[in-house]
Design an enzyme around this catalytic site. Structure first.
Site, PDB file in Angstrom:
ATOM      1  N   SER A 268       3.171  41.939  93.542  1.00 26.21           N
ATOM      2  CA  SER A 268       3.833  42.057  92.248  1.00 26.21           C
ATOM      3  C   SER A 268       5.143  41.274  92.200  1.00 26.21           C
ATOM      4  O   SER A 268       5.680  41.043  91.127  1.00 26.21           O
ATOM      5  CB  SER A 268       4.091  43.520  91.911  1.00 26.21           C
ATOM      6  OG  SER A 268       5.212  43.990  92.596  1.00 26.21           O
TER       7      SER A 268
ATOM      8  N   LYS B 276      10.804  46.496  93.101  1.00 24.12           N
ATOM      9  CA  LYS B 276      10.851  45.956  91.732  1.00 24.12           C
ATOM     10  C   LYS B 276      12.259  45.483  91.414  1.00 24.12           C
ATOM     11  O   LYS B 276      13.197  45.759  92.152  1.00 24.12           O
ATOM     12  CB  LYS B 276      10.466  47.047  90.716  1.00 24.12           C
ATOM     13  CG  LYS B 276       9.026  47.551  90.818  1.00 24.12           C
ATOM     14  CD  LYS B 276       8.057  46.608  90.153  1.00 24.12           C
ATOM     15  CE  LYS B 276       6.642  47.207  90.123  1.00 24.12           C
ATOM     16  NZ  LYS B 276       6.115  47.456  91.481  1.00 24.12           N
TER      17      LYS B 276
END
Lengths: 219, 219
Positions: B138, B177
DNA sequence: TATGTTTAAAAACAGATGTTCTGACTTTAG
DNA sequence: CTAAAGTCAGAACATCTGTTTTTAAACATA
């Protein structure tokens, strides 16, 4: 001083060399099976057999029934700034990943400005490693950015598609690209769709090393 | 510099002292049972238990499943010391960069399976560092790939846009993230255009650390 | 008191590791 | 050439050794 001056077989020298190297990389001696693997020997009995000889000739000492009970006798130990299990890799300079430019000096003749220490557990091989700081973004799609430190293993040949540090004799330039031999020519392919590959004579390209790792720091 | 100044039990100090003495007398580290005998401990499990603590507190390093895989870390006589100018960073486990999943344990209670040594010259700060291995892609557009080792500095707050290791209390999950506070909510933004951000209550997010580096090895 | 954590003990387990046995191939001495 | 010694391969064996499980005592905390 080396205790004995008896001739050792190739296999025995190799084993001795392996043990020496192993002790550099680990805080404990190698097991019989690790020597077997490291020296590509087909049986543990052969390792044991030759260890016996090495002991008889005075090169090592063994503690029976004790795992890893091997001691090097001809070793001048005690020195070694690098932690066991780690090796120091010289950062030789910079390499261009954009427009090729900076030459990097030969490790044999230069003093590395700095070194980085890495655990051998992370490394595929621990010999002939060096590092270069990347300039430019031509390898951005291979996740190598400007400023990254790239680890190489010194080699003079490469497989098609491998990332290499290439020396272009004619231009006197070094560059980081993917290596694709195409007949008499070599294509040096950047990993950046906005850049074009470089085509040079195979004889004009010198492989310096292949990429084995990348380190990036956000400062 | 001794790694930790935590209180050790009598038993633990004795074990440490025994290991130190053993290494003086032998070319290999002691086994668990040798420590047991040497310190008059009734069970190997007790030795193992206290070795865990010694490792957690930074006194020793252990190689799992390897006989005699004990290394003294607070020893500055050459064997087992981290190279000057380098620090050891524990690799605590894995963190999800794809779908959040793997929790990583708290450094106070966990044992790092391995550590990596890096020169302080490369690091922005040298305290409260830890590392996690990335699972998933990601963060691929921030040049962080599956399998990379990411270095963090332990912090409980982050600036908007910083890459962080986030702990989602409710889900009991950790994820890598970019951090964007938006009022009562927090947006956790992946760097992969094919993935969607995660929105959670600010009270449900715990910042574990911010990214300070990336290490990638091709094996 | 009830509950959870830390430390400990004992035993069993599973894997790592040194050793041995048998047979075959190679080299060397006579 | 022949026999003895040296080297090697494969397998099995024995035990060394790290790890896990179970149970429990001591201790702190709510």
């Amino acid at each position: 001083m080396v205790p004995a001056a008896r001739k050792l077989s190739d296999r025995q020298s190799k084993m001795l060399e392996f043990i020496r190297g192993f002790l550099k990389d680990h805080p404990y001696p190698p097991s019989v099976r690790e020597i077997q693997l490291g020296c590509a020997i087909s049986s543990t009995s052969v390792v044991d057999y030759n260890l016996h000889i090495l002991r008889r000739e005075g090169y090592i000492k063994r503690s029976p029934d004790i795992s890893r009970g091997i001691e090097l006798l001809d070793d001048n130990k005690g020195r070694g700034a690098t932690a066991p299990g780690s090796i120091s890799i010289p950062v030789l300079g910079a390499i261009a990943a954009g427009e090729p430019l900076m030459a990097f000096p030969d490790s044999a003749t230069s003093d590395a400005v700095e070194t980085i220490d890495l655990p051998t557990s992370l490394l595929p091989k621990t010999d002939s490693l060096f590092a270069l700081r990347v300039k430019g973004q031509s390898m951005i799609e291979d996740l190598i950015d400007d400023g990254d430190v790239v680890l190489f293993q010194r080699r003079d040949t490469a497989q098609p598609g491998e990332m290499i540090a290439a020396w272009l004799k004619e231009r006197q330039e070094a560059t980081l690209k993917r290596f694709f031999p195409e007949g008499e020519k070599v294509r040096l392919q950047p990993a950046n769709s906005s850049m074009s590959p470089i085509y040079v004579d195979a004889s004009d390209v010198e492989v310096q090393g292949v990429v084995v790792g990348v380190i990036r720091m956000y400062n």
